[in-house]
Design a protein around this motif. Structure first.
Motif, PDB file in Angstrom:
ATOM      1  N   GLU A  18       0.865  -1.185   0.000  1.00 27.71           N
ATOM      2  CA  GLU A  18       0.000   0.000   0.000  1.00 27.71           C
ATOM      3  C   GLU A  18       0.901   1.234   0.000  1.00 27.71           C
ATOM      4  N   ASP A  62      -2.949  -2.981  -2.822  1.00 28.86           N
ATOM      5  CA  ASP A  62      -3.768  -1.955  -3.454  1.00 28.86           C
ATOM      6  C   ASP A  62      -3.649  -2.111  -4.968  1.00 28.86           C
ATOM      7  N   ILE A  63      -4.666  -1.689  -5.703  1.00 26.41           N
ATOM      8  CA  ILE A  63      -4.617  -1.810  -7.161  1.00 26.41           C
ATOM      9  C   ILE A  63      -3.648  -0.799  -7.770  1.00 26.41           C
ATOM     10  N   LYS A  64      -3.709   0.457  -7.317  1.00 23.11           N
ATOM     11  CA  LYS A  64      -2.873   1.485  -7.933  1.00 23.11           C
ATOM     12  C   LYS A  64      -1.920   2.079  -6.916  1.00 23.11           C
ATOM     13  N   THR A  69       0.850  -0.853 -10.769  1.00 25.43           N
ATOM     14  CA  THR A  69      -0.457  -1.372 -10.368  1.00 25.43           C
ATOM     15  C   THR A  69      -0.325  -2.736  -9.722  1.00 25.43           C
ATOM     16  N   THR A  89      -7.237  -4.401  -2.530  1.00 29.29           N
ATOM     17  CA  THR A  89      -7.933  -3.236  -1.995  1.00 29.29           C
ATOM     18  C   THR A  89      -7.896  -2.130  -3.048  1.00 29.29           C
ATOM     19  N   SER A  90      -8.951  -1.347  -3.144  1.00 26.95           N
ATOM     20  CA  SER A  90      -8.984  -0.323  -4.183  1.00 26.95           C
ATOM     21  C   SER A  90     -10.040   0.730  -3.907  1.00 26.95           C
ATOM     22  N   TYR A  92     -11.186   2.145  -6.477  1.00 26.61           N
ATOM     23  CA  TYR A  92     -11.846   2.117  -7.780  1.00 26.61           C
ATOM     24  C   TYR A  92     -12.932   1.046  -7.833  1.00 26.61           C
ATOM     25  N   TYR A  97     -11.236  -2.729 -13.981  1.00 26.36           N
ATOM     26  CA  TYR A  97     -10.414  -3.223 -12.876  1.00 26.36           C
ATOM     27  C   TYR A  97     -11.008  -4.489 -12.276  1.00 26.36           C
ATOM     28  N   TYR A 109     -12.202  -8.697  -2.961  1.00 25.32           N
ATOM     29  CA  TYR A 109     -11.920  -7.381  -3.535  1.00 25.32           C
ATOM     30  C   TYR A 109     -12.531  -6.369  -2.570  1.00 25.32           C
TER      31      TYR A 109
END
Length: 228
Positions: A18, A62-64, A69, A89-90, A92, A97, A109
Motif C-alpha cells: 500500500e 492496493d490496485i494502484k 499497479t 484493496t482499491s 476504484y 479493474y 476485492y
C-alpha cells in the motif's frame, strides 16, 4: 472475534502492499496482531521482491500505487503461482479493474475505505479457502498445519517428520488412545521395524515439538493427547 479464527491466522504469513502511509500503518498494526509474520511495502516492485524472498501465504495489495499497479504485480505472480491467496484493496469500482481482478482468482476485492469489518470478512474468506481439516488448534497459540507438516506457536515453528505428521493427524482424527499396534501399522513402513528403542526415540523427538505434557503414554496400551 473468535479465538479459533485468530489462532488459525497466526499460522500464516502475509505480504501487504500500500503506497499511502496512513492506510498502510493502520492496517499493518491490525495485521501484526493476527499473523505470524507481516511484510509491508510501499510499491509493486518491492512487493514482488519480498514475495520471492518470503513466499507469503497471503498477499493484500492496493490496485494502484503511483505509476505501478497491483494488477500487473499479481499477473506476474500468477504466471507461476496459482496457490498464494490474494486480496485486492482499491478506491476504484471501475468495471475494467474488477474484470481484470476476477481473472486473478482473488479471495476478496475490498473497496476503500478499509474498515475493520471489511478486513475481517476478507481474512475469514482467506481462512475458509483452505481445507479446514488441515489446520488444527492444539491448545491456545499452538497450531498444527497438516498440509505443511508444521507445529507453530507464537515464538517457534517446528517441522515434523513424515511419521510425526501422520501420527499427530491420527491422534487428532481418532480422538482416543492410539495403541502400539496402530502406531506400528500406520506409522512404520514395510522397510523398517518398530523396535522398542526406535519407538522411544521417535516419541522423545516428537515430544520436543509439542506443548508440554500434551502427549500422554498410557502404560501398556499406547498414547493419547491431553488438551485440558
Amino acid at each position: 472475534m473468535k479465538n479459533d479464527f485468530i489462532n488459525k491466522l497466526n499460522a500464516y504469513t502475509v505480504l501487504y502492499a500500500e503506497d499511502e502511509d496512513g492506510i498502510r500503518n493502520n492496517i499493518q498494526e491490525i495485521l501484526t496482531h493476527l499473523f505470524k509474520e507481516v511484510i509491508c511495502v510501499k510499491n509493486a516492485s518491492d512487493a514482488y521482491m519480498k514475495y520471492l524472498e518470503y513466499n507469503p501465504d497471503l498477499i493484500i495489495t492496493d490496485i494502484k500505487m503511483g505509476n505501478e499497479t497491483g494488477i500487473d504485480l499479481l499477473k506476474k505472480i500468477r504466471k507461476s503461482d496459482s496457490k498464494t491467496r490474494i486480496i485486492i484493496t482499491s478506491a476504484y469500482t471501475d468495471l475494467e479493474y474488477l474484470l481484470q481482478a476476477t481473472e486473478l482468482h482473488l479471495i476478496k476485492y475490498i473497496i476503500k475505505p478499509i474498515t475493520q469489518d471489511k478486513l475481517m470478512e476478507a481474512l475469514e474468506a482467506f481462512i475458509n479457502s483452505y481445507d479446514t481439516t488441515k489446520i488444527y488448534n492444539l491448545i491456545p497459540n499452538w497450531i498444527f498445519n497438516f498440509s505443511k507438516a508444521t507445529i507453530s506457536n507464537s515464538k517457534e515453528e517446528f517441522t515434523l517428520t513424515k511419521k510425526e505428521n501422520i501420527f499427530l493427524k491420527l491422534l487428532i482424527s481418532k480422538n482416543r488412545i492410539i495403541t502400539y499396534e496402530e502406531l506400528e501399522t500406520n506409522i512404520w513402513d514395510e522397510d523398517s521395524i518398530m523396535t522398542a528403542n526406535a519407538m522411544r526415540l521417535f516419541i522423545k523427538n516428537f515430544r520436543k515439538k509439542l506443548p508440554k505434557d500434551f502427549l500422554k503414554n498410557i502404560q501398556g496400551v499406547g498414547y493419547k493427547l491431553v488438551r485440558d
